[in-house]
Design a protein around this motif. Structure first.
Motif, short mmCIF file in Angstrom:
data_model
loop_
_atom_site.label_atom_id
_atom_site.label_comp_id
_atom_site.label_asym_id
_atom_site.label_seq_id
_atom_site.Cartn_x
_atom_site.Cartn_y
_atom_site.Cartn_z
N ILE A 240 101.44 -45.59 -77.54
CA ILE A 240 101.35 -47.00 -77.94
C ILE A 240 100.04 -47.26 -78.69
CG2 ILE A 240 101.12 -49.36 -77.06
CD1 ILE A 240 103.03 -48.50 -74.78
N LEU A 241 98.94 -46.73 -78.16
CA LEU A 241 97.65 -46.90 -78.84
C LEU A 241 97.68 -46.26 -80.23
CD1 LEU A 241 95.10 -46.25 -75.96
CD2 LEU A 241 95.55 -48.42 -77.12
N ALA A 242 98.29 -45.09 -80.33
CA ALA A 242 98.37 -44.40 -81.62
C ALA A 242 99.16 -45.22 -82.63
CB ALA A 242 99.00 -43.02 -81.44
N VAL A 243 100.27 -45.80 -82.18
CA VAL A 243 101.08 -46.62 -83.09
C VAL A 243 100.29 -47.84 -83.55
CG1 VAL A 243 103.14 -48.07 -83.24
CG2 VAL A 243 103.28 -45.83 -82.14
N ILE A 244 99.59 -48.49 -82.62
CA ILE A 244 98.81 -49.67 -82.97
C ILE A 244 97.68 -49.32 -83.93
CG2 ILE A 244 97.26 -51.46 -82.06
CD1 ILE A 244 98.95 -51.41 -79.49
N GLN B 197 98.17 -48.71 -87.68
CA GLN B 197 98.37 -49.84 -88.58
C GLN B 197 97.04 -50.24 -89.22
OE1 GLN B 197 101.61 -50.79 -88.85
NE2 GLN B 197 102.06 -49.22 -87.32
N LYS B 198 97.13 -51.05 -90.24
CA LYS B 198 95.93 -51.54 -90.91
C LYS B 198 95.42 -52.78 -90.17
CE LYS B 198 97.22 -49.80 -95.48
NZ LYS B 198 97.52 -50.15 -96.90
N ILE B 199 94.58 -52.53 -89.15
CA ILE B 199 94.02 -53.61 -88.35
C ILE B 199 92.50 -53.59 -88.45
CG2 ILE B 199 95.98 -53.62 -86.74
CD1 ILE B 199 94.23 -52.06 -84.78
N PHE B 200 91.88 -54.67 -88.01
CA PHE B 200 90.42 -54.78 -88.08
C PHE B 200 89.75 -53.76 -87.16
CE2 PHE B 200 86.49 -56.68 -86.38
CZ PHE B 200 85.76 -56.77 -87.56
#
Length: 303
Positions: free
Chosen positions: A92-96, A99-102
């Motif tokens: 789950i952490l890897a998927v999050i 993504q292009k997040i801050f």
């Protein structure tokens, strides 16, 4: 000899680079394994002359050593409790974080940080945190009113849960990075096409991410199983297998046979018996890993 010389001249570069690894492999892996295998059939304490006892070590192991089989059961509980949480959280952490997040890179570094810290240091810190009388965990629980008296986190009732929590904290970041590597190998075109067709995030995850991660996931889970079944360092620092052998795991038991570490253990090293126990422990790990690979062989096929 002429043929060997020709092969050496043609491939001297690669062979020269591989040679140091082969030397170290022979000195620090193959030779110790051969030495240990030899003493499987001996009674040997490291000081007195070795005495050949045939299969007596195995007879003792399978008929009189209840503690070893207790350690096998504890190892399975520890492995299941760790993996059932670590792998889904890491994915789950890897998927999050894929993504292009801050602050994506900063978050990746933070989650990976426990992996590069010494296991002994981490375990000592958690030992102080979970201390029954002056540990910060109990202080916070008491101050918040969640408990009326200190919890024996390293006592009989909660020790196995505590060591599992520590293991999860130390392992999530490592497997997160491995999952990230697999995710970055999935073409973005697949997700773009799915979005155009109206697939939501969950559908994309279930129908694209999971199938495409199949071969990588098989390897990651296999490594996680082997590392968890072999792990004992944090348990040695936190509980030394106690209390009442509630956290005794296979390879910690093997370690104690070679190097007694606490009161109540045999004061004489049992190299011969320890080698036999180590051999059976390795066999158990191999069988479990082999069964896993057999049951998941279809995931190794590229979809």
């Amino acid at each position: 000899m002429t043929a060997l010389k020709k092969v050496w001249r043609a491939h001297s570069g690669p062979y020269s680079m591989v040679l140091p690894c082969l030397v170290f492999l022979a000195l620090f892996t193959i030779y110790p394994l051969g030495w240990a295998f030899k003493y499987i059939f001996y009674e040997y304490d490291g000081f007195s002359p070795a005495t050949f006892v045939g299969f007596d070590n195995f007879v003792r192991l399978f008929t009189r050593d209840d503690l070893f089989w207790r350690s096998v059961w504890n190892t399975l509980i520890f492995a299941f409790g760790k993996l059932i949480v670590t792998l889904p959280v890491a994915l789950i952490l890897a998927v999050i974080l894929n993504q292009k997040i801050f602050a994506r890179n900063t978050l990746r570094a933070i989650f990976f940080m426990p992996t590069i810290i010494s296991t002994a240091v981490i375990s000592l810190v958690f030992y102080l945190m979970f201390n029954s009388y002056n540990g910060i965990v109990n202080k916070m629980l008491l101050q918040s009113g969640w408990v009326d008296q200190p919890v024996e986190w390293l006592g009989i009732d909660y020790a196995i849960i505590t060591v599992i929590l520590v293991a999860i904290w130390g392992a999530v970041g490592n497997y997160m990075v491995l999952f990230l590597a697999g995710l970055q190998g999935i073409p973005n075109d697949l997700y773009e096409s799915a979005s155009i067709d109206g697939a939501n995030r969950w559908q994309q995850f279930y129908h694209i991410t999971i199938p495409m991660l199949g071969p990588v996931m098989q390897v990651i889970v296999m490594l996680a199983i082997v590392n968890t079944l072999k792990g004992y360092e944090s348990i040695m620092v936190l509980t030394a297998g106690g209390p009442a052998n509630r956290t005794e795991v296979m390879y910690l038991y093997v370690y104690k046979l070679f190097f007694p570490i606490s009161e109540g253990e045999a004061v004489v090293q049992q190299y011969g018996y320890g080698a036999a126990v180590g051999f059976v422990s390795a066999l158990i790990v191999g069988v479990i890993t082999g069964l896993y690979l057999y049951m998941t062989r279809k995931t190794a096929q590229t979809n």
